[in-house]
Structure formats: structure tokens, C-alpha cells
Write an enzyme that holds these catalytic residues in place. Structure first.
Site, PDB file in Angstrom:
ATOM      1  N   LYS A  37       0.653  -1.207   0.057  1.00  0.00           N
ATOM      2  CA  LYS A  37      -0.103   0.057  -0.225  1.00  0.00           C
ATOM      3  C   LYS A  37       0.864   0.930  -0.050  1.00  0.00           C
ATOM      4  CE  LYS A  37      -2.311   1.754   3.536  1.00  0.00           C
ATOM      5  NZ  LYS A  37      -2.267   2.967   3.781  1.00  0.00           N
ATOM      6  N   ASP A  64      -3.394   4.674  -1.727  1.00  0.00           N
ATOM      7  CA  ASP A  64      -4.392   4.978  -0.720  1.00  0.00           C
ATOM      8  C   ASP A  64      -4.285   6.456  -0.600  1.00  0.00           C
ATOM      9  OD1 ASP A  64      -6.090   4.853   1.569  1.00  0.00           O
ATOM     10  OD2 ASP A  64      -4.632   4.381   2.887  1.00  0.00           O
ATOM     11  N   LEU A  65      -4.813   7.114  -1.596  1.00  0.00           N
ATOM     12  CA  LEU A  65      -4.728   8.834  -1.506  1.00  0.00           C
ATOM     13  C   LEU A  65      -6.168   9.241  -0.777  1.00  0.00           C
ATOM     14  CD1 LEU A  65      -3.318   9.283  -5.128  1.00  0.00           C
ATOM     15  CD2 LEU A  65      -2.120   8.996  -2.671  1.00  0.00           C
ATOM     16  N   LYS A  66      -7.161   8.513  -0.488  1.00  0.00           N
ATOM     17  CA  LYS A  66      -8.120   8.787   0.264  1.00  0.00           C
ATOM     18  C   LYS A  66      -8.757  10.218  -0.394  1.00  0.00           C
ATOM     19  CE  LYS A  66      -7.220   6.728   4.506  1.00  0.00           C
ATOM     20  NZ  LYS A  66      -5.965   6.077   4.345  1.00  0.00           N
ATOM     21  N   LEU A  67      -9.012  10.294  -1.712  1.00  0.00           N
ATOM     22  CA  LEU A  67      -9.308  11.484  -2.354  1.00  0.00           C
ATOM     23  C   LEU A  67     -10.941  11.941  -1.817  1.00  0.00           C
ATOM     24  CD1 LEU A  67      -9.021  10.023  -6.186  1.00  0.00           C
ATOM     25  CD2 LEU A  67      -7.393  11.231  -4.665  1.00  0.00           C
ATOM     26  N   ASP A  69     -12.767  15.718  -2.518  1.00  0.00           N
ATOM     27  CA  ASP A  69     -12.835  17.303  -3.064  1.00  0.00           C
ATOM     28  C   ASP A  69     -14.182  17.172  -3.635  1.00  0.00           C
ATOM     29  OD1 ASP A  69     -12.053  19.647  -3.890  1.00  0.00           O
ATOM     30  OD2 ASP A  69      -9.782  19.090  -3.649  1.00  0.00           O
ATOM     31  N   THR A 125     -10.501   4.140  10.589  1.00  0.00           N
ATOM     32  CA  THR A 125     -10.433   3.042  11.872  1.00  0.00           C
ATOM     33  C   THR A 125      -9.648   3.916  13.074  1.00  0.00           C
ATOM     34  OG1 THR A 125      -8.199   2.390  10.925  1.00  0.00           O
ATOM     35  CG2 THR A 125     -10.283   0.945  10.788  1.00  0.00           C
ATOM     36  N   ARG A 186      -4.140  -5.506  14.561  1.00  0.00           N
ATOM     37  CA  ARG A 186      -2.874  -5.536  15.437  1.00  0.00           C
ATOM     38  C   ARG A 186      -2.880  -7.032  16.152  1.00  0.00           C
ATOM     39  NH1 ARG A 186      -1.644  -1.854  13.465  1.00  0.00           N
ATOM     40  NH2 ARG A 186      -1.465   0.537  14.056  1.00  0.00           N
ATOM     41  N   ARG A 216       2.436  -0.490  10.845  1.00  0.00           N
ATOM     42  CA  ARG A 216       3.344  -0.287  12.012  1.00  0.00           C
ATOM     43  C   ARG A 216       3.835  -1.603  12.494  1.00  0.00           C
ATOM     44  NH1 ARG A 216       0.616   4.862  14.209  1.00  0.00           N
ATOM     45  NH2 ARG A 216      -1.072   3.698  13.192  1.00  0.00           N
TER      46      ARG A 216
END
Ligand code: C5P
Length: 239
Positions: A37, A64-67, A69, A125, A186, A216
């Protein structure tokens, strides 16, 4: 029991790091990792060339640019971003029906090979009920996720991002073919960081997730390849 190949294929490794680190870790995981990703951190540093570099390594890429606008801008952005060669491209369902439809138009104007699947983010999340309330969204998280999921799919999105807490309900509602991607994963005992609605990888998959986004817990581990293999083992032994 799920085979280790299938378990590894369910993991999308979030490369929230530099280009050098992204190439180093994907090199170390060559033959084991199938999905990467690229989020804003890496894309804003490197642009489309990082997607091309990962594709050259045989990886499938979630951009994953999370557009989010006005529809006109998102139509152009979705078209441009999909030309990078990404397989999946994200946008916020919160942008509304017209915005999601505009993104779908942008992508569908391209040649078939460049048509990334659009993945709509429902509720991040890292958000919980209190955070939603603080921005004026009164309902509970689960109803908000369901409402946004239905809106996005009705307007041309091909899949959804949701937390492991809502994935079971969405799977029930949308059936076996829906593409449901869960971040906020996790392994038992791992640091949650800023994530709030979390579950273990095996829990998320058993509730119905198609794929897991994990960053992470692998990237910040003392031995990232080992952390990846441990997660694969945990998944394949529990499912
Ligand atoms: O490091 P961690 O495993 O928390 O990484 C989660 C990744 O998933 C991040 O790259 C973040 O941008 C992404 N993500 C998320 N929540 C969403 C959608 C994407 O955390 N709703």
C-alpha cells in the site's frame, strides 16, 4: 487451516516510509509479500514512479490517496492517479454520491489495463464515537459505516475500507463477493498507536475481511520480515 500462501496474500503492507525503505523491505519480502500500500506519505514524496517500481517487483499496489474534494477535481485526480498503474485506489465515501460517481467516471474513461478498482473509506479506523460526535456526526459508528458503504457501492465503488469491528455486519449485508479491506489490525500484544477500532489479523479475517492493511506492526518491528512471517503463521494456524 488456511495455506501460508493464501494467508500472505491477504496482507497489504502499508509502506508509510521513504522510497529507500519501501524498496528495501519489499526486496527482503520478495516471494512472500504480494500486496503493498502506497499512502500519502510515500506518494507525496515520490509520485507515480514509486507505484511503477513496486509493480516492476511483481507486487499489486493499493494507492491509498483517500480522495475527497469537489466532484470535478476528484474525477481528474482519480483518472491521473489510476494511470500510475495502481490496482486499487481509495477515496472517502464521505465526499458523497456525486463525488464517488465522478471518480468512477474518471477511472472508467481509461484503457481497461489502467482501470484501478475504487475502494471507498467508510469511517477511519482511528475514529470512534466521541470523535464522530465532535465533528457533528451523531449516530453510532456501525450505522455510519453501513450508510456510507451502501452509498459508495451504489455509485460505482468496487470495494470498501472498514474496521474489523464492522466487517462482520458488512459481510452479512453485502454477501460473499464484496471486497472488504480492514486496516486497524494489531497482532495480540502489539501497540495500538492511533488506531482505535482494532482486532487481530485472524479475528478480522474470520469476521469476513477480504484483505488486511498492516503497517506499523511489521514496519516498526525490530525484525520486520519475522513480524510478517509471524502474522502469516498466526493467520494460517487460526483459520
Ligand atoms: O500502521 P498501521 O497498521 O496502523 O497502518 C494502517 C494504514 O492503513 C495506514 O497506512 C493508514 O493510512 C491506513 N488506513 C487506516 N484507516 C482507514 C483507511 C486506511 O488506518 N480507514
Amino acid at each position: 487451516m488456511l495455506g501460508t500462501r493464501e494467508a500472505a496474500d491477504a496482507i497489504i503492507l502499508a509502506l508509510d516510509c521513504t522510497r529507500e525503505r519501501a524498496l528495501e523491505i519489499t526486496g527482503e519480502l520478495e516471494g512472500r509479500l504480494r500486496w503493498a500500500k502506497v499512502g500519502m506519505t510515500l506518494y507525496y514524496q515520490e509520485g507515480p514512479s514509486i507505484v511503477a517500481a513496486l509493480k516492476e517487483r511483481g507486487l499489486s499496489v493499493f494507492l491509498d490517496l483517500k480522495l475527497f474534494d469537489i466532484p470535478f477535481q476528484v474525477e481528474g485526480a482519480a483518472r491521473a492517479a489510476a494511470q500510475s498503474g495502481a490496482d486499487l485506489l481509495s477515496l472517502h465515501a464521505l465526499g458523497g454520491a456525486e463525488m464517488v460517481a465522478a471518480a468512477a467516471r474518471g477511472v472508467s474513461s481509461l484503457d481497461a489495463k489502467d482501470r484501478a478498482k475504487l475502494i471507498a473509506i467508510t469511517v477511519l479506523t482511528s475514529m470512534n464515537r466521541d470523535i464522530l460526535e465532535s465533528i457533528g456526526v451523531g449516530g453510532d459508528v456501525a450505522s455510519e459505516v453501513e450508510r456510507l458503504a451502501t452509498l459508495a457501492l451504489a455509485n460505482g465503488a468496487h470495494g470498501l475500507v472498514c474496521s474489523p469491528h464492522e466487517v462482520g455486519r458488512l459481510r452479512e449485508l453485502l454477501g460473499p463477493d464484496a471486497l472488504l479491506i480492514c486496516p486497524g489490525v494489531r497482532p495480540a500484544g502489539a501497540e495500538k498507536g492511533d488506531q482505535k477500532r482494532t482486532a487481530t489479523p485472524a479475528e478480522a479475517l474470520s469476521r469476513g475481511a477480504s484483505k488486511l492493511v498492516i503497517g506499523r506492526p511489521i514496519m516498526a518491528a525490530p525484525e520486520p520480515c519475522r513480524a510478517f512471517d509471524d502474522i502469516v503463521r498466526e493467520i494460517s494456524e487460526s483459520l
